[in-house]
Design a protein around this motif. Structure first.
Motif, PDB file in Angstrom:
ATOM      1  N   LEU A 187       0.828  -1.198   0.000  1.00  0.00           N
ATOM      2  CA  LEU A 187       0.000   0.000   0.000  1.00  0.00           C
ATOM      3  C   LEU A 187       0.868   1.255   0.000  1.00  0.00           C
ATOM      4  CD1 LEU A 187      -2.879   1.081   0.037  1.00  0.00           C
ATOM      5  CD2 LEU A 187      -2.731   1.180   2.524  1.00  0.00           C
ATOM      6  N   ALA A 188       1.968   1.230   0.746  1.00  0.00           N
ATOM      7  CA  ALA A 188       2.879   2.381   0.762  1.00  0.00           C
ATOM      8  C   ALA A 188       3.456   2.633  -0.628  1.00  0.00           C
ATOM      9  CB  ALA A 188       3.996   2.140   1.769  1.00  0.00           C
ATOM     10  N   LEU A 189       3.776   1.565  -1.343  1.00  0.00           N
ATOM     11  CA  LEU A 189       4.294   1.701  -2.705  1.00  0.00           C
ATOM     12  C   LEU A 189       3.242   2.313  -3.620  1.00  0.00           C
ATOM     13  CD1 LEU A 189       6.631   1.102  -4.671  1.00  0.00           C
ATOM     14  CD2 LEU A 189       5.576  -1.129  -5.084  1.00  0.00           C
ATOM     15  N   ILE A 190       1.999   1.860  -3.468  1.00  0.00           N
ATOM     16  CA  ILE A 190       0.904   2.419  -4.266  1.00  0.00           C
ATOM     17  C   ILE A 190       0.734   3.899  -3.967  1.00  0.00           C
ATOM     18  CG2 ILE A 190      -1.606   2.380  -4.589  1.00  0.00           C
ATOM     19  CD1 ILE A 190      -1.468  -0.668  -4.155  1.00  0.00           C
ATOM     20  N   ARG A 191       0.801   4.256  -2.686  1.00  0.00           N
ATOM     21  CA  ARG A 191       0.628   5.658  -2.308  1.00  0.00           C
ATOM     22  C   ARG A 191       1.751   6.531  -2.847  1.00  0.00           C
ATOM     23  NH1 ARG A 191      -1.268   4.430   3.937  1.00  0.00           N
ATOM     24  NH2 ARG A 191      -3.519   4.374   3.530  1.00  0.00           N
ATOM     25  N   ARG A 192       2.984   6.037  -2.785  1.00  0.00           N
ATOM     26  CA  ARG A 192       4.125   6.836  -3.262  1.00  0.00           C
ATOM     27  C   ARG A 192       4.038   7.095  -4.759  1.00  0.00           C
ATOM     28  NH1 ARG A 192       7.229   3.532   0.098  1.00  0.00           N
ATOM     29  NH2 ARG A 192       7.977   2.340  -1.707  1.00  0.00           N
ATOM     30  N   ASN A 193       3.482   6.134  -5.476  1.00  0.00           N
ATOM     31  CA  ASN A 193       3.421   6.257  -6.935  1.00  0.00           C
ATOM     32  C   ASN A 193       1.990   6.481  -7.413  1.00  0.00           C
ATOM     33  OD1 ASN A 193       6.325   5.402  -7.836  1.00  0.00           O
ATOM     34  ND2 ASN A 193       5.715   3.917  -6.271  1.00  0.00           N
ATOM     35  N   GLN A 208       0.090   9.071  -8.224  1.00  0.00           N
ATOM     36  CA  GLN A 208      -0.223   9.908  -9.369  1.00  0.00           C
ATOM     37  C   GLN A 208       0.179   9.256 -10.678  1.00  0.00           C
ATOM     38  OE1 GLN A 208      -2.151  12.718  -8.991  1.00  0.00           O
ATOM     39  NE2 GLN A 208      -2.345  12.319 -11.184  1.00  0.00           N
ATOM     40  N   GLN A 209       1.349   8.610 -10.696  1.00  0.00           N
ATOM     41  CA  GLN A 209       1.774   7.915 -11.911  1.00  0.00           C
ATOM     42  C   GLN A 209       0.816   6.775 -12.254  1.00  0.00           C
ATOM     43  OE1 GLN A 209       3.655   8.857  -9.310  1.00  0.00           O
ATOM     44  NE2 GLN A 209       5.848   8.870  -9.829  1.00  0.00           N
ATOM     45  N   HIS A 240      -1.585   6.634 -15.576  1.00  0.00           N
ATOM     46  CA  HIS A 240      -1.547   5.484 -16.486  1.00  0.00           C
ATOM     47  C   HIS A 240      -2.944   4.898 -16.678  1.00  0.00           C
ATOM     48  CE1 HIS A 240      -0.134   1.856 -18.481  1.00  0.00           C
ATOM     49  NE2 HIS A 240      -0.809   1.145 -17.588  1.00  0.00           N
ATOM     50  N   ILE A 241      -3.662   4.750 -15.559  1.00  0.00           N
ATOM     51  CA  ILE A 241      -5.017   4.200 -15.640  1.00  0.00           C
ATOM     52  C   ILE A 241      -5.905   5.117 -16.465  1.00  0.00           C
ATOM     53  CG2 ILE A 241      -7.095   3.705 -14.288  1.00  0.00           C
ATOM     54  CD1 ILE A 241      -5.247   2.734 -12.040  1.00  0.00           C
ATOM     55  N   ARG A 242      -5.802   6.423 -16.224  1.00  0.00           N
ATOM     56  CA  ARG A 242      -6.641   7.377 -16.954  1.00  0.00           C
ATOM     57  C   ARG A 242      -6.360   7.301 -18.459  1.00  0.00           C
ATOM     58  NH1 ARG A 242      -5.864  12.294 -19.098  1.00  0.00           N
ATOM     59  NH2 ARG A 242      -7.676  13.684 -19.300  1.00  0.00           N
ATOM     60  N   GLU A 243      -5.085   7.223 -18.817  1.00  0.00           N
ATOM     61  CA  GLU A 243      -4.720   7.156 -20.236  1.00  0.00           C
ATOM     62  C   GLU A 243      -5.303   5.915 -20.893  1.00  0.00           C
ATOM     63  OE1 GLU A 243      -0.680   6.890 -23.006  1.00  0.00           O
ATOM     64  OE2 GLU A 243      -0.542   7.533 -20.910  1.00  0.00           O
TER      65      GLU A 243
END
Length: 283
Positions: free
Chosen positions: A13-19, A21-22, A26-29
């Motif tokens: 979860l910490a990794l997800i939080r740190r990244n 916005q990226q 990516h998901i939005r694109e």
């Protein structure tokens, strides 16, 4: 679950939080391509798509039971119509359309507007709107969600507002009361700071099959609240008596069936829940 597994969940979860916005970019694109089309339309960001997307959220939560070991969980709900571009959900689009079509908030001048736990969509609209003196407030204004969106939020406790009596023309308090243990004090404060003749919209998640709101002050653990109320940080599950709970504190409550008066085609196009009632309160 072992300590190693619990630590792995927290690190993930910490990794997800740190990244975050990226990941979101990516998901939005990808989703802008996947859902390309013109069948549905987001009234907030003005983009159109072939359909709305499901809602996904990552949580570290104890399992449903007395165990305290955390697990990393991704919840996905196809029933939630999320805009692939701006991320708005049904309730946000409904309120946006209601404010534009059924109120004069964007056309009148000299409005003092209080929003408790401000929504990013409304924050940016109201902050830049001439004629609106906007007061966004939250008990925890330093949350990541506010920092990410560059939202300047005033620190206020909804049960002890440091604001004048009879001051605000409009108050928005949406999906907030279910998080506040002292609901009575919060409603007293909202009534106190609303001007005579003022109005507000106080939406909550509500079970229409439940006659009476259910809450148990002995339920503290996140897993127990998840099981009882449907979300780990909720403290009650509202029922059909919700309008009476508002009226007890002096509000006049109108159950506005705004969305039900729309055509089915428009509800589908805008991704709105046909069952949601607007709880419009006045003083």
């Amino acid at each position: 679950m072992s300590d190693d597994a619990g630590n792995t969940a927290r690190k993930a979860l910490a990794l997800i939080r740190r990244n975050r916005q990226q990941i979101l970019d990516h998901i939005r694109e990808r989703e802008m391509q996947t859902y390309a089309g013109n069948a549905v339309h987001c009234v907030i960001c003005k983009h159109s798509f072939s359909r709305f997307a499901p809602y996904h959220a990552w949580h570290v939560m104890p399992p449903v039971g007395p165990e305290k070991e955390p697990v990393l969980e991704c919840r996905s709900n196809e029933a939630i119509a999320r805009c692939p571009n701006c991320g708005s959900q049904e309730r946000q689009r409904l309120l946006w359309k209601y404010l534009h079509d059924a109120t004069d908030i964007f056309r009148s001048g000299g409005i003092r507007l209080l929003e408790i736990a401000p929504d990013k969509y409304f924050y940016h609209a109201f902050s830049n709107q001439e004629g609106i003196a906007y007061y966004p407030c939250d008990l925890n204004p330093d949350q990541d969600k506010y920092i990410r969106e560059k939202m300047s939020v005033r620190r206020e406790d909804a049960t002890r507002l440091q604001l004048e009596d009879d001051y605000f023309d409009v108050i928005l308090c949406n999906h907030v009361l279910e998080h506040i243990p002292d609901e009575e004090r919060a409603l007293q404060e909202l009534y106190r700071v609303m001007k005579p003749g003022g109005w507000g919209i106080f939406q909550v998640p509500l079970d229409p099959d439940r006659a009476l709101t259910w809450e148990d002050p002995e339920i503290h653990e996140p897993w127990a609240r998840q099981q009882a109320y449907g979300q780990h940080d909720h403290v009650r599950l509202y029922g059909r008596d919700y309008p009476m709970r508002l009226e007890r504190h002096g509000f006049t409550v109108i159950l506005d069936t705004f969305v039900m008066q729309m055509t089915e085609a428009d509800r589908l196009r805008y991704g709105l829940d046909p069952r949601e009632v607007i709880y419009r309160c006045s003083k």
